[in-house]
Design an enzyme around this catalytic site. Structure first.
Site, PDB file in Angstrom:
ATOM      1  N   GLN A 244     -29.857  93.541 -47.836  1.00  0.00           N
ATOM      2  CA  GLN A 244     -30.500  94.814 -48.150  1.00  0.00           C
ATOM      3  C   GLN A 244     -30.386  95.770 -46.959  1.00  0.00           C
ATOM      4  OE1 GLN A 244     -35.017  95.309 -48.604  1.00  0.00           O
ATOM      5  NE2 GLN A 244     -34.235  95.830 -50.626  1.00  0.00           N
ATOM      6  N   HIS A 246     -31.977  98.898 -45.634  1.00  0.00           N
ATOM      7  CA  HIS A 246     -33.154  99.735 -45.836  1.00  0.00           C
ATOM      8  C   HIS A 246     -32.704 101.176 -45.699  1.00  0.00           C
ATOM      9  CE1 HIS A 246     -37.147 101.438 -45.472  1.00  0.00           C
ATOM     10  NE2 HIS A 246     -37.653 100.269 -45.794  1.00  0.00           N
ATOM     11  N   LEU A 260     -37.037 100.491 -38.029  1.00  0.00           N
ATOM     12  CA  LEU A 260     -37.519 100.720 -39.397  1.00  0.00           C
ATOM     13  C   LEU A 260     -38.478 101.907 -39.504  1.00  0.00           C
ATOM     14  CD1 LEU A 260     -37.754  99.731 -42.348  1.00  0.00           C
ATOM     15  CD2 LEU A 260     -39.689  98.329 -41.617  1.00  0.00           C
ATOM     16  N   GLU A 263     -41.139 102.216 -45.781  1.00  0.00           N
ATOM     17  CA  GLU A 263     -41.107 102.786 -47.129  1.00  0.00           C
ATOM     18  C   GLU A 263     -42.432 103.473 -47.458  1.00  0.00           C
ATOM     19  OE1 GLU A 263     -39.111 100.380 -49.956  1.00  0.00           O
ATOM     20  OE2 GLU A 263     -40.392 100.971 -51.613  1.00  0.00           O
ATOM     21  N   HIS A 358     -31.523  95.257 -43.192  1.00  0.00           N
ATOM     22  CA  HIS A 358     -32.951  94.985 -43.197  1.00  0.00           C
ATOM     23  C   HIS A 358     -33.316  93.577 -43.638  1.00  0.00           C
ATOM     24  CE1 HIS A 358     -37.161  95.918 -43.316  1.00  0.00           C
ATOM     25  NE2 HIS A 358     -37.262  95.792 -44.627  1.00  0.00           N
ATOM     26  N   ARG A 392     -34.338  93.372 -52.910  1.00  0.00           N
ATOM     27  CA  ARG A 392     -35.753  93.035 -52.822  1.00  0.00           C
ATOM     28  C   ARG A 392     -36.621  94.274 -52.988  1.00  0.00           C
ATOM     29  NH1 ARG A 392     -39.422  93.316 -48.839  1.00  0.00           N
ATOM     30  NH2 ARG A 392     -37.971  93.612 -47.110  1.00  0.00           N
TER      31      ARG A 392
END
Lengths: 559, 486
Positions: A244, A246, A260, A263, A358, A392
């Site tokens: 994944q 991100h 990061l 979200e 990620h 995910r």
């Protein structure tokens, strides 16, 4: 009830032929899944947990920002959570694992709450939940934007009062196996001293491996060791191509790129715009907009940048300046603080973001009881594959650590006690491996850097067979270079870089096997007449003995 | 690509008897953090030991000292010429310290059956204490830990976090007292180095002491102080004519009025060091400050707040605020670091509060003659960290002495009720301070806090002066010279 911050006495491990340490259960990895497993396993016998770092500090759990998905309210349902998870995962998810996750996630949340976790509460004094991408109900529980840290601190408090023996800064470099059964592990201390740990059962809770990419959100420990350890011990891995990306990682400063941006920023109402000021998600997912699934948003951003509508630093803008300052301060304090450190006040300026590696959806093939394909070996958390399918959902990983951490600890704890003797042959192999590093020539730091660049360039968000083939050649060439340990203390670093090379090759080989685009895996060289729901393919699988892709759909086990 | 020179502490216990600084030069990208410099050095010198993990300020692995101040390597911007040392904890190798014992001392919640869940109100109270990443920066700089059996700031933070949580089954107070709750001098250094900005002294230490107070566990000496405040409105007994008995009403400056302020004198200057306060008054008058001095002002309440005896605080605050508001004052001047910090941080005043150093620098002072002395400046904790005032006293001092000598920034041990409640801790800290002062060989120690002044004077072989007193001496020297010249 005394917390033991174990310092191993040198006499315990120094000599060859020494009996080493022994416990009923050995847990490798000290993030959310590992510590949860250790707490559970301790109900059945003595437990040793090893950490490459210091428990609570390593792994990605303490970095997890957004939240923990659990069905808590009557308007929500396990069926809904399960459907969202399948849809988000492009129907590659293992249904048995999904069912366990959605059913047990609320109980595991309650464990945390009972142990003292400080989640944000509503005015009605219940655990608050917020919206996350790809979910039809706001079911993501949170503690500001430091949810994982909250989970980790809560677990750590319980660990400190448990009888679990903690080995800090001890790196497992190989599993020990006898007659196709895992019987413990061989490890190195921070100073490079070997230590053998025998165990009736061993749990891999080593987290993910996104550090094999140049741009990654992962903690330095996210090097995929569990995949490599399990693979070498004969275990089967699935869906290793499913990485994944991100959508929102930081682009500045350069050395901290990939960091990061949670979200939760979008969950709280943040909007994405390109350098022209266009709210470009309208073109990619007009219905869900910024709260589309991560694979969709990451591709949208990458496309904007590739087609020349990105910022000078190669990103797009993520903007919360329209939100009340108080909401930002309360709900996104870590983001606010981090950006302030780098000279950006997100209350008045937009953030600059770009995709970043990620999470590994793939990993060791497990049953709902967390058994792997090798007796004596269990896996949980990001080290295991299958739950998330091809992509995910945000908030499902923290839930996974708790649900499957507990299950792995329980299964391992209930396993039969054994009286295996020290596997001297396996130990001798490791000793030879270590001594070879003395005569190596390559600085592992350089190999790691080249590997990460090769993976980012050739096995990133958009993939083609020729690029993957080239990348595999590069990875194989890097893996073949003899690594040099400049000091005893860097032996573990050499082993880690070897693991990274192996994991990278598993990712690329799996990506070649999956001749379709699905979820996070996009093959731009392939046109397919089917969508995710009607795909003829199931998991890719890979072990020392065999590799391939399942044909019969996502529910089947093998071949 | 900037090039950075860095000195790094190297120590290998298997080979070395003591650590040395080694210099490296590395290339890094713009905006690089200390951690990125360490990565670059590690590539040159693979044997360098340093700890790191998340790289984003969330795990607390990489704390170290940059130029003597604990920071997170992953967050702190790298600068050319920086010196990197490990935290002030037992060194395992190079920049890696033994975090184990300090981490082990952090208490755990002990759940029990049938416990209530917290309410939102309680969650909101706990949250500011919960973001600790256990980096141990606070433990590295805590002065009390150096001289006393004290488990340290973050352990106290955790005890308070647990005391607030209805899920916890333990009474946290006896444990906290045993772990050294009353040894903390509230110097605030732990808060200022905390990468998560957790206000441990105010939000944990003083709050734990307040719970201890409700349980009747306040130290007897602290209870005596509360009693004298109850009886007299003042925290120290009268042994001589007080400042307020000698001066009152409105005091006009000698020349043009540059500022009009209310004057909050504080117990120490009023009762124990009235001479110093009179010196300050003289300096203020020479510099155009009109002072309004309400005689009904009382103790600011700091000794009570610091020791957790907070029941009478609202009444005290109200009385002091009224004393100034009733005279139409929009700015109140403090010369005591502790009173200033308390009025600024523990009160909600309808007027502005300024410290005397702040005021003098903002209006610009008359130049004194330079005295032929070398002076060491001691930063009062409640001025430096309580009020963020660092440069102004140095500026003022620079106008009146030959040379200003810096001391290691560390609490003298007078604050937080430690001097009265835990004299052995307080004396030990002052002893260390006195040693540092002796090493400099200065003629005089200058400070700007009556507690520091009084306390250091007791322990140091050098004279200790208030900053306004030495400034006044400079003025007097100037006056003498001028009258001779005329």
């Amino acid at each position: 009830m005394q917390f033991i911050y174990v310092r191993i006495e040198p006499t315990l491990y120094k000599m060859r032929g020494d009996e080493g340490l022994k416990s009923h259960v050995l847990i490798v990895g000290s993030g959310g899944a590992g510590v949860r497993a250790a707490l559970e396993a301790a109900k059945y016998g003595d437990v040793i947990i090893t950490s490459k770092s210091i428990p609570g500090k390593g792994g990605c759990t303490p970095m997890a920002e957004g939240g923990y998905n659990a069905v808590l309210r009557s308007q929500d349902s396990c069926v809904l959570h399960s459907e969202d998870t399948f849809r988000g995962g492009a129907y590659l998810n293992d249904p048995a694992l999904v069912e366990v996750l959605v059913r047990e996630s609320p109980d595991r949340l309650n464990d945390l709450v009972r142990w003292g976790a400080v989640f944000d509460f509503t005015e009605e004094d219940t655990v608050a939940q917020r919206s996350f991408g790809g979910q039809r109900f706001p079911r993501t529980c949170y503690a500001g934007d430091r949810t994982g840290h909250e989970v980790m601190m809560t677990l750590l408090e319980q660990l400190r009062t448990s009888d679990v023996q903690v080995l800090s800064e001890v790196t497992v470099i190989s599993l020990l196996a006898e007659e196709n059964r895992v019987t413990g592990a061989y490890a190195l201390t921070r100073d490079g001293n070997p230590v053998t740990i025998r165990a009736d059962s061993t749990v891999l809770a080593t987290g993910g491996g996104s550090q094999i990419y140049d741009i990654s959100t992962n903690s330095a420990t996210g090097t995929g060791d569990g995949y490599a350890l399990g693979y070498r011990a004969g275990a089967e891995l699935i869906d290793m191509e499913m990485v994944q990306f991100h959508p929102t990682g930081a682009v500045y400063p350069y050395d901290a790129r990939g960091r990061l941006i949670t979200e939760a920023v979008r969950g709280e109402g943040g909007i994405l715009t390109n350098a022209r000021g266009e709210r470009f998600m309208e073109r990619y997912d007009p219905e869900r907009m910024e709260l589309s699934t991560r694979d969709v948003v990451a591709r949208a951003i990458a496309t904007e940048v590739l087609e020349g509508r990105g910022t000078a630093r190669g990103g797009v803008y993520l903007d919360v300046t329209h939100l009340p300052a108080r909401q930002i301060e309360e709900k996104l304090p870590v983001m606010l603080e981090q950006f302030l450190r780098f000279g950006v006040d997100i209350r008045s300026e937009p953030m600059e973001v770009a995709p970043t590696a990620h999470h590994f959806m793939g990993g060791l093939r497990i049953t709902p009881d967390c058994t792997t394909t090798v007796p004596g070996l269990f896996a949980c958390g990001e080290a295991a594959g299958g739950l998330h399918g091809a992509n995910r959902l945000g908030g499902n990983a923290l839930a996974e650590t708790q649900v499957f951490g507990k299950r792995a600890g329980e299964s391992a704890g209930k396993s039969r006690k054994r009286t295996d003797s020290l596997p001297r042959k396996a130990i001798a192999v490791q000793e030879e491996r270590l001594s070879a590093y003395r005569s190596g020539i390559e600085n592992p730091v350089k190999i790691r850097r080249d590997l990460r660049l090769a993976m980012w360039e050739g096995a990133g968000i958009f993939r083609t067979a020729p690029e993957l083939e080239t990348t595999l050649e590069k990875v194989d060439a890097l893996a073949a270079r003899p690594l040099k340990a400049y000091a005893v203390s860097t032996l573990a670093e050499c082993c880690t870089v070897e693991n990274m090379c192996l994991v990278a090759s598993l990712v690329v080989r799996s990506a070649l096997l999956r001749t379709e685009s699905r979820g996070a895996h996009v093959r731009t060289d392939i046109k397919q007449p089917w969508d995710a729901a009607t795909s003829p393919f199931g998991h890719t699988y890979m072990s020392v003995k065999r590799a391939g892709i399942e044909r019969s759909g996502c529910a089947d086990a093998a071949d | 690509m900037p090039q950075i020179k860095v000195k790094i502490y190297r120590f290998d216990p298997s080979k070395d008897t003591e650590g040395t600084l080694r210099e490296y030069t590395v290339d890094v990208a713009d905006g690089a953090r200390v951690l990125h410099v360490l990565h670059a050095v590690h590539e040159q010198d693979p044997d360098l030991a340093y700890r790191y993990c998340c790289g984003t300020g969330q795990c607390g692995s990489c704390a170290l000292q940059v130029n003597g101040v604990p920071v997170l390597a992953c967050f702190h911007e790298a600068t050319d010429g920086m010196v990197l040392r490990p935290l002030n904890l037992p060194v395992q190798k190079d920049l890696v310290v033994d975090m184990g014992p300090a981490l082990a001392s952090i208490a755990s919640l002990v759940p029990g059956p049938g416990r209530d869940l917290p309410r939102k109100r309680e969650i909101d109270a706990i949250k500011p204490l919960r973001s600790c990443i256990e980096c141990l920066a606070c433990v590295s700089i805590c002065p009390a830990m150096e001289v006393a059996e004290f488990t340290g700031p973050t352990a106290m933070r955790q005890e308070m976090r647990l005391a607030l949580d209805p899920r916890d089954t333990r009474d946290r107070i006896p444990q906290a007292i045993q772990e050294g709750l009353f040894t903390c001098t509230t110097c605030q250094y732990c808060w200022k180095v905390c990468p998560k900005d957790i206000q441990i002294p105010g939000k944990a230490i003083e709050k734990l002491r307040a719970i201890a107070n409700r349980q009747g566990l306040t130290l007897p000496r602290h209870q005596e102080i509360a009693q004298i405040i109850r009886e007299t409105g003042r925290s120290v007994p009268r042994t001589q004519p007080t400042f307020l008995e000698q001066v009152g009403g409105t005091i006009e400056p000698y020349g043009e009025v540059k500022a009009t302020v209310g004057f909050f004198v504080g117990c120490m200057y009023n009762l124990r060091l009235p001479r110093t306060a009179l010196d300050a008054l003289e300096v203020l008058r020479r510099n155009g400050v009109r002072l309004i001095i309400p005689p009904e002002q009382i103790c600011c309440g700091s000794p009570l707040i610091r020791t957790g005896q907070v029941a009478a605080i609202p009444e005290i605050q109200e009385k002091n605020i009224r004393a100034f508001v009733s005279r139409g004052v929009d700015t109140v001047l403090t010369m005591c670091a502790g009173c200033g910090s308390t009025l600024k941080n523990d009160y909600r005043t309808p007027f502005r509060v300024v410290d005397i150093n702040e005021l003098l620098c903002s209006i610009g002072i008359e130049m004194p003659d330079i005295l032929p002395v070398r002076a060491a400046y001691h930063d009062p904790c409640h001025l430096l960290r309580g009020q963020g005032i660092r440069d102004q006293p140095r500026q003022i001092l620079g106008t009146v002495v030959n040379e200003v000598v810096e001391l290691p920034v560390k609490c003298c041990g007078a604050g937080g009720g430690t001097r009265s409640g835990m004299p052995q801790v307080s004396h030990a800290l002052a002893g260390k301070k006195a040693e540092e002062i002796s090493k400099t060989g200065v003629d005089v120690v200058v400070t700007s806090c009556p507690f520091c002044e009084f306390h250091i004077r007791e322990h140091s072989d050098r004279p200790v002066q208030n900053i306004t007193s030495i400034l006044l001496e400079g003025y007097r020297a100037k006056d003498a010279r001028c009258s001779k010249e005329n």
